[in-house]
Scaffold this motif. Sequence first.
Motif, PDB file in Angstrom:
ATOM      1  N   ASN A 122       0.813  -1.218   0.000  1.00 40.33           N
ATOM      2  CA  ASN A 122       0.000   0.000   0.000  1.00 40.33           C
ATOM      3  C   ASN A 122       0.842   1.262   0.000  1.00 40.33           C
ATOM      4  O   ASN A 122       0.372   2.318  -0.418  1.00 40.33           O
ATOM      5  CB  ASN A 122      -0.906   0.036   1.239  1.00 40.33           C
ATOM      6  N   ASP A 123       2.080   1.163   0.498  1.00 36.91           N
ATOM      7  CA  ASP A 123       2.920   2.339   0.674  1.00 36.91           C
ATOM      8  C   ASP A 123       4.055   2.458  -0.332  1.00 36.91           C
ATOM      9  O   ASP A 123       4.543   3.567  -0.563  1.00 36.91           O
ATOM     10  CB  ASP A 123       3.527   2.346   2.081  1.00 36.91           C
ATOM     11  N   MET A 124       4.479   1.329  -0.915  1.00 39.54           N
ATOM     12  CA  MET A 124       5.729   1.383  -1.682  1.00 39.54           C
ATOM     13  C   MET A 124       5.923   0.131  -2.538  1.00 39.54           C
ATOM     14  O   MET A 124       5.217  -0.873  -2.369  1.00 39.54           O
ATOM     15  CB  MET A 124       6.909   1.494  -0.713  1.00 39.54           C
ATOM     16  N   LEU A 125       6.910   0.224  -3.435  1.00 41.08           N
ATOM     17  CA  LEU A 125       7.484  -0.953  -4.081  1.00 41.08           C
ATOM     18  C   LEU A 125       8.831  -1.178  -3.399  1.00 41.08           C
ATOM     19  O   LEU A 125       9.703  -0.318  -3.432  1.00 41.08           O
ATOM     20  CB  LEU A 125       7.672  -0.716  -5.578  1.00 41.08           C
ATOM     21  N   MET A 126       8.973  -2.343  -2.768  1.00 39.04           N
ATOM     22  CA  MET A 126      10.181  -2.623  -1.992  1.00 39.04           C
ATOM     23  C   MET A 126      11.030  -3.683  -2.694  1.00 39.04           C
ATOM     24  O   MET A 126      10.526  -4.731  -3.092  1.00 39.04           O
ATOM     25  CB  MET A 126       9.820  -3.118  -0.586  1.00 39.04           C
ATOM     26  N   ILE A 127      12.323  -3.362  -2.818  1.00 37.17           N
ATOM     27  CA  ILE A 127      13.302  -4.316  -3.347  1.00 37.17           C
ATOM     28  C   ILE A 127      14.155  -4.766  -2.163  1.00 37.17           C
ATOM     29  O   ILE A 127      14.835  -3.948  -1.529  1.00 37.17           O
ATOM     30  CB  ILE A 127      14.207  -3.667  -4.407  1.00 37.17           C
ATOM     31  N   THR A 128      14.108  -6.059  -1.850  1.00 39.90           N
ATOM     32  CA  THR A 128      14.873  -6.594  -0.721  1.00 39.90           C
ATOM     33  C   THR A 128      16.075  -7.362  -1.246  1.00 39.90           C
ATOM     34  O   THR A 128      15.937  -8.250  -2.093  1.00 39.90           O
ATOM     35  CB  THR A 128      13.994  -7.523   0.148  1.00 39.90           C
TER      36      THR A 128
END
Length: 269
Positions: free
Chosen positions: A134-140
């Motif tokens: 909902n807040d971001m596109l996260m790359i881990t």
Amino acid sequence: MNKKHKQHHEEHIDESWLIPYADLLTLLLALFIILFASSEMDSKKYNSIMRSLNSAFTGGSSFFDQPQVVPIMEDPASDLNKKLEEAKQLSEKQGAEQEQIRKETAELQELKQKLDRYIQDNQLTTQLETKLTNDMLMITIRDNALYASGSANVKPEAQKLAVTISDMLTQYPQYQIEVSGHTDNVPIRNAEFETNWDLSAKRALNFMKILLQNDKITANRFRAIGYGEFQPIDSNDTADGRAKNRRVEVSILRTIKSPNVIGADGKKQ
């Protein structure tokens, strides 16, 4: 003679008391009519009526003698038009926000697909993953893909990954980027870093510096944060859990946050 005088006296009984009595009845009737009419008004109009009545009772000898009475009614049409206009503006604002959310979701899904394709093509599925929230596109990114144990220097072979991510980010200049470093809860033991906080912050900063080597990216979009061991995603009681907790996250932040992700097709994810 006395009888006639007595009859004449009875025919002229003093009735002057009827005048104030009639005034009182008239005043009470007016009061009841106003109270009845106000039973369907809102509190604001009711208070206005009370002020008017108070002015009448305290400012003169008669309710109807007052030259200045507080207005007790508002224009219903004007009030309705105002509420309709407010509802229209709210609807337009919500519609614009929903459209912006759909647009951002489509863009971030497109970027996610590019990253996932790069991960697959370079066989990095065990080291990198992407997630749209909902807040971001996260790359881990697992720490062993970027750094040697206990070090914050990005491995030469990992710098290519940073450059690739940087090139993709140039296509989406409207988003803020957060680079965060994370560790497990095993205390650091070397001369360079006193705590895991120091290590995680330095790792995030060093990776961000490589992203910023791209002259098409502006530095004011970026921030680097070290969280140490205080935001684990798995248990620190096992070796595998600790390995997952040691990571760097590159987060592309939405400009509008929504309680539910809305896809490009308008459906909630």
